[in-house]
Design a protein around this motif. Structure first.
Motif, mmCIF file in Angstrom:
data_model
loop_
_atom_site.group_PDB
_atom_site.id
_atom_site.type_symbol
_atom_site.label_atom_id
_atom_site.label_comp_id
_atom_site.label_asym_id
_atom_site.label_seq_id
_atom_site.Cartn_x
_atom_site.Cartn_y
_atom_site.Cartn_z
ATOM 1 N N ASP A 223 -8.141 -67.536 -26.079
ATOM 2 C CA ASP A 223 -7.758 -67.967 -27.421
ATOM 3 C C ASP A 223 -8.909 -67.732 -28.386
ATOM 4 O OD1 ASP A 223 -9.608 -69.990 -26.924
ATOM 5 O OD2 ASP A 223 -8.080 -71.544 -26.626
ATOM 6 N N ALA A 224 -8.710 -68.042 -29.658
ATOM 7 C CA ALA A 224 -9.714 -67.762 -30.684
ATOM 8 C C ALA A 224 -11.018 -68.501 -30.418
ATOM 9 C CB ALA A 224 -9.157 -68.138 -32.060
ATOM 10 N N ALA A 225 -10.936 -69.719 -29.905
ATOM 11 C CA ALA A 225 -12.147 -70.485 -29.632
ATOM 12 C C ALA A 225 -12.982 -69.825 -28.543
ATOM 13 C CB ALA A 225 -11.776 -71.917 -29.233
ATOM 14 N N GLU A 226 -12.319 -69.348 -27.494
ATOM 15 C CA GLU A 226 -13.059 -68.687 -26.424
ATOM 16 C C GLU A 226 -13.654 -67.369 -26.902
ATOM 17 O OE1 GLU A 226 -12.432 -66.701 -21.978
ATOM 18 O OE2 GLU A 226 -10.904 -68.064 -22.780
ATOM 19 N N LEU A 227 -12.905 -66.625 -27.716
ATOM 20 C CA LEU A 227 -13.453 -65.378 -28.249
ATOM 21 C C LEU A 227 -14.708 -65.657 -29.061
ATOM 22 C CD1 LEU A 227 -10.199 -63.512 -29.390
ATOM 23 C CD2 LEU A 227 -11.542 -63.140 -27.311
ATOM 24 N N ALA B 5 -8.863 -61.315 -22.167
ATOM 25 C CA ALA B 5 -8.255 -60.349 -23.075
ATOM 26 C C ALA B 5 -7.445 -61.103 -24.114
ATOM 27 C CB ALA B 5 -7.358 -59.371 -22.310
ATOM 28 N N ALA B 6 -7.161 -60.409 -25.198
ATOM 29 C CA ALA B 6 -6.294 -60.966 -26.238
ATOM 30 C C ALA B 6 -5.628 -59.813 -26.967
ATOM 31 C CB ALA B 6 -7.085 -61.831 -27.218
ATOM 32 N N SER B 7 -4.418 -60.029 -27.415
ATOM 33 C CA SER B 7 -3.716 -59.036 -28.213
ATOM 34 C C SER B 7 -3.278 -59.675 -29.522
ATOM 35 C CB SER B 7 -2.495 -58.480 -27.452
ATOM 36 O OG SER B 7 -1.613 -59.531 -27.087
ATOM 37 N N GLY B 8 -3.173 -58.834 -30.552
ATOM 38 C CA GLY B 8 -2.789 -59.352 -31.862
ATOM 39 C C GLY B 8 -3.578 -58.694 -32.967
ATOM 40 N N THR B 9 -4.054 -59.496 -33.917
ATOM 41 C CA THR B 9 -4.771 -58.995 -35.080
ATOM 42 C C THR B 9 -6.113 -59.694 -35.208
ATOM 43 O OG1 THR B 9 -3.892 -60.667 -36.596
ATOM 44 C CG2 THR B 9 -2.554 -58.667 -36.251
ATOM 45 N N PRO B 10 -7.057 -59.093 -35.926
ATOM 46 C CA PRO B 10 -8.344 -59.766 -36.141
ATOM 47 C C PRO B 10 -8.203 -61.155 -36.765
ATOM 48 C CG PRO B 10 -8.522 -57.457 -36.716
ATOM 49 C CD PRO B 10 -7.074 -57.708 -36.440
ATOM 50 N N ARG B 11 -7.267 -61.303 -37.679
ATOM 51 C CA ARG B 11 -7.086 -62.624 -38.301
ATOM 52 C C ARG B 11 -6.684 -63.659 -37.253
ATOM 53 N NH1 ARG B 11 -6.875 -64.695 -43.180
ATOM 54 N NH2 ARG B 11 -7.136 -62.642 -44.131
ATOM 55 N N THR C 78 -14.570 -58.481 -22.429
ATOM 56 C CA THR C 78 -13.347 -59.026 -22.992
ATOM 57 C C THR C 78 -12.694 -57.937 -23.820
ATOM 58 O OG1 THR C 78 -14.261 -61.262 -23.053
ATOM 59 C CG2 THR C 78 -12.360 -60.817 -24.465
ATOM 60 N N LEU C 79 -11.402 -57.719 -23.627
ATOM 61 C CA LEU C 79 -10.681 -56.627 -24.272
ATOM 62 C C LEU C 79 -9.742 -57.167 -25.344
ATOM 63 C CD1 LEU C 79 -9.726 -54.557 -21.084
ATOM 64 C CD2 LEU C 79 -11.786 -54.378 -22.498
ATOM 65 N N LEU C 80 -9.808 -56.582 -26.543
ATOM 66 C CA LEU C 80 -8.947 -56.944 -27.656
ATOM 67 C C LEU C 80 -8.095 -55.744 -28.029
ATOM 68 C CD1 LEU C 80 -11.505 -58.782 -29.986
ATOM 69 C CD2 LEU C 80 -10.124 -59.746 -28.128
ATOM 70 N N GLY C 81 -6.787 -55.922 -28.076
ATOM 71 C CA GLY C 81 -5.901 -54.823 -28.421
ATOM 72 C C GLY C 81 -4.805 -55.256 -29.366
ATOM 73 N N GLU C 82 -4.156 -54.271 -29.954
ATOM 74 C CA GLU C 82 -3.035 -54.555 -30.849
ATOM 75 C C GLU C 82 -1.842 -55.113 -30.083
ATOM 76 O OE1 GLU C 82 -3.694 -51.122 -34.237
ATOM 77 O OE2 GLU C 82 -2.752 -50.584 -32.330
ATOM 78 N N SER C 83 -1.743 -54.769 -28.822
ATOM 79 C CA SER C 83 -0.612 -55.193 -28.010
ATOM 80 C C SER C 83 -1.069 -55.401 -26.574
ATOM 81 C CB SER C 83 0.483 -54.128 -28.039
ATOM 82 O OG SER C 83 0.009 -52.924 -27.432
ATOM 83 N N ARG C 84 -0.233 -56.070 -25.799
ATOM 84 C CA ARG C 84 -0.530 -56.234 -24.379
ATOM 85 C C ARG C 84 -0.550 -54.890 -23.673
ATOM 86 N NH1 ARG C 84 3.419 -61.416 -22.875
ATOM 87 N NH2 ARG C 84 2.330 -62.957 -24.187
ATOM 88 N N GLU C 85 0.294 -53.970 -24.138
ATOM 89 C CA GLU C 85 0.336 -52.638 -23.539
ATOM 90 C C GLU C 85 -0.985 -51.906 -23.737
ATOM 91 O OE1 GLU C 85 4.270 -54.221 -24.002
ATOM 92 O OE2 GLU C 85 2.705 -53.910 -25.506
#
Length: 463
Positions: free
Chosen positions: A255-259, A337-343, A310-317
């Motif tokens: 989640d955002a806190a862990e990131l 990992a997390a998917s979504g947007t920078p915001r 830690t991997l950040l992507g636009e989608s889970r794919e």
């Protein structure tokens, strides 16, 4: 008369090819990558049975899937008898012939050079030899590099590489196809070629190894070698021990806190989106290694081995695709990992978001002339992050040179002031810019082809 069909399985991110050869019923797989589901799916679509798996050599640039594929299919696993491996295999040596099926046979040919015990496999059908799987021996327009087993072996192995290529050319007719594993961007190759197919006859006309005498070939080859990824040191050990099964189950979601905690701790939190998306907005402190480029090569080269990623992507794919790429080089499980947007990654906190100034070489030329576009700062430092050979072939006068793989440990060498960063096309410069931004530096990312630098009027040195 049955025909032998060759299916190419590309791993473009690592610059390699694997192959599935079949006669419509039985199949041989050569130099498979670790994610064997691709080969199983291909065999299923073709309705063929994989009866043999062959390795041309102990690979230095990826974790092999050969052992896992052989075990999954019950296939015979062909590995050079001289290689000291820790698992059961079918020992193969120079001159051995293996019947893959009633219509397809392979002959092992010792072709040392890329490694000491390298084998090539000549494939024959009812009409005779059709081609050869050359691994890291004879490639399209070049050969495999000879320094991966240590610089002390580079010179004698280069001489062996010359003899091996000549031997293949003597054994096979000009029309025989060659099917190399390396040479499509892999750092295992001594050079690169744009060719997509070739034959022995074509290589006789174009390949330096078949046109130059031994001493000239050795000199040219060794002079052209540049750095290769640091993670190569782990691949041979992993492949001789017997790689375990790949685990592509989804990484744990952060989640955002862990990131925020991971970024604050200085861990490698990697943004997989395109460099253009990263420049527009990103989670501050993250690093740009877009999946649209050779992510695993550069990230695997630069990050400390076994450090949490830690991997950040636009989608889970997108995250899953990156996880697969990293697993191919032995980086098995992301920490999170997390998917979504920078915001979303910043939990809506604008103070935790960043952006990156982007420029062209024309902008750099203007800035050096004191006429920087209004939205760009002065060019106090020009940082070139290309490799040594690229720098020596020509560079911008006055630029500072730190190859990208060295930058994490040499950030302190970058002079004070605003840093304009460039590479050959923009991908590496984005990674370097993100490292500098994480270190608190003011940065401009030159996202432009290096060929445009001279056209922009920038003065060069080193030509």
């Amino acid at each position: 008369m049955p025909t032998i069909h060759i299916e190419v399985v590309e791993t473009s991110s690592l610059g390699d090819r694997s192959y599935l050869a079949h006669d419509g019923r039985d199949a041989l797989v050569v130099d498979p990558q670790r994610d064997i589901d691709r080969f199983l799916a291909l065999a299923g679509r073709l309705d063929v049975r994989i009866t043999h798996v062959a390795e041309t050599h102990v690979h230095n640039d990826y974790v092999s899937g050969g052992l896992a594929l052989a075990r999954a299919t019950g296939a015979a696993y062909l590995v050079a008898a001289a290689d000291d491996v820790k698992f059961d295999r079918v020992n193969v040596a120079d001159g051995d012939e293996i019947a893959v099926s009633e219509t397809m046979r392979v002959r092992a040919v010792a072709t040392p050079g890329h490694t000491f015990n390298h084998l090539s496999y000549i494939v024959s059908g009812p009409a005779g030899p059709e081609g050869v799987f050359t691994g890291g021996s004879l490639l399209f327009g070049t050969t495999g590099r000879t320094d991966l087993l240590g610089p002390e072996h580079a010179h004698p192995l280069a001489h062996r590489q010359h003899m091996s290529a000549r031997r293949l050319a003597d054994l096979l007719p000009d029309g025989a196809h060659i099917w190399p594993t390396h040479g499509f961007g892999s750092f295992c190759s001594a050079g690169q070629s744009d060719a997509t197919a070739s034959t022995i006859g074509q290589e006789k006309r174009a390949n330096p190894v078949l046109r130059l005498e031994a001493d000239d070939f050795v000199t040219q080859t060794l002079d052209g070698l540049d750095a290769y990824p640091a993670y190569y040191a782990h691949m041979g050990v992993r492949n001789t021990a017997g790689p375990d099964l790949i685990d592509l189950t989804p990484a744990r979601t952060a989640d955002a806190a862990e990131l925020h905690e991971r970024v604050t701790a200085g861990e490698w939190v990697v943004d997989l989106r395109s460099r253009k998306a990263f420049a527009q907005r990103h989670l501050a402190g993250t690093l740009s290694f877009g999946l649209d480029g050779p992510m695993s090569t550069w990230l695997g080269w630069m990050a400390d081995w076994d450090a949490p990623l830690t991997l950040l992507g636009e989608s889970r794919e997108q995250v899953a695709a990156a996880q697969r790429e990293l697993a191919r080089i032995g980086i098995d499980r992301p920490a999170a990992a997390a998917s979504g947007t920078p915001r979303e990654w910043a939990a809506g906190d604008a103070t935790r978001l960043g952006e990156l100034a982007v420029a062209s070489f024309a902008d750099l030329a203007a800035a050096r002339a004191g006429n920087a576009p209004g939205h760009l700062p002065a060019a106090d430092v020009v940082l070139d992050v290309r490799l040594r050979g690229e720098w020596q072939a020509g560079h911008i006068d006055g630029a500072v040179h730190v190859p990208l793989p060295d930058l994490p440990h040499r950030l302190h060498e970058v002079p004070d002031g605003t840093v304009w960063v460039h590479c050959g096309a923009g991908y590496r410069a984005a990674a370097a810019s993100s490292l500098l931004r994480r270190a608190g530096r003011r940065v401009v990312h030159i996202d432009d082809a290096f060929g445009n630098a001279e056209d922009a009027g920038l003065h060069f040195a080193g030509h």
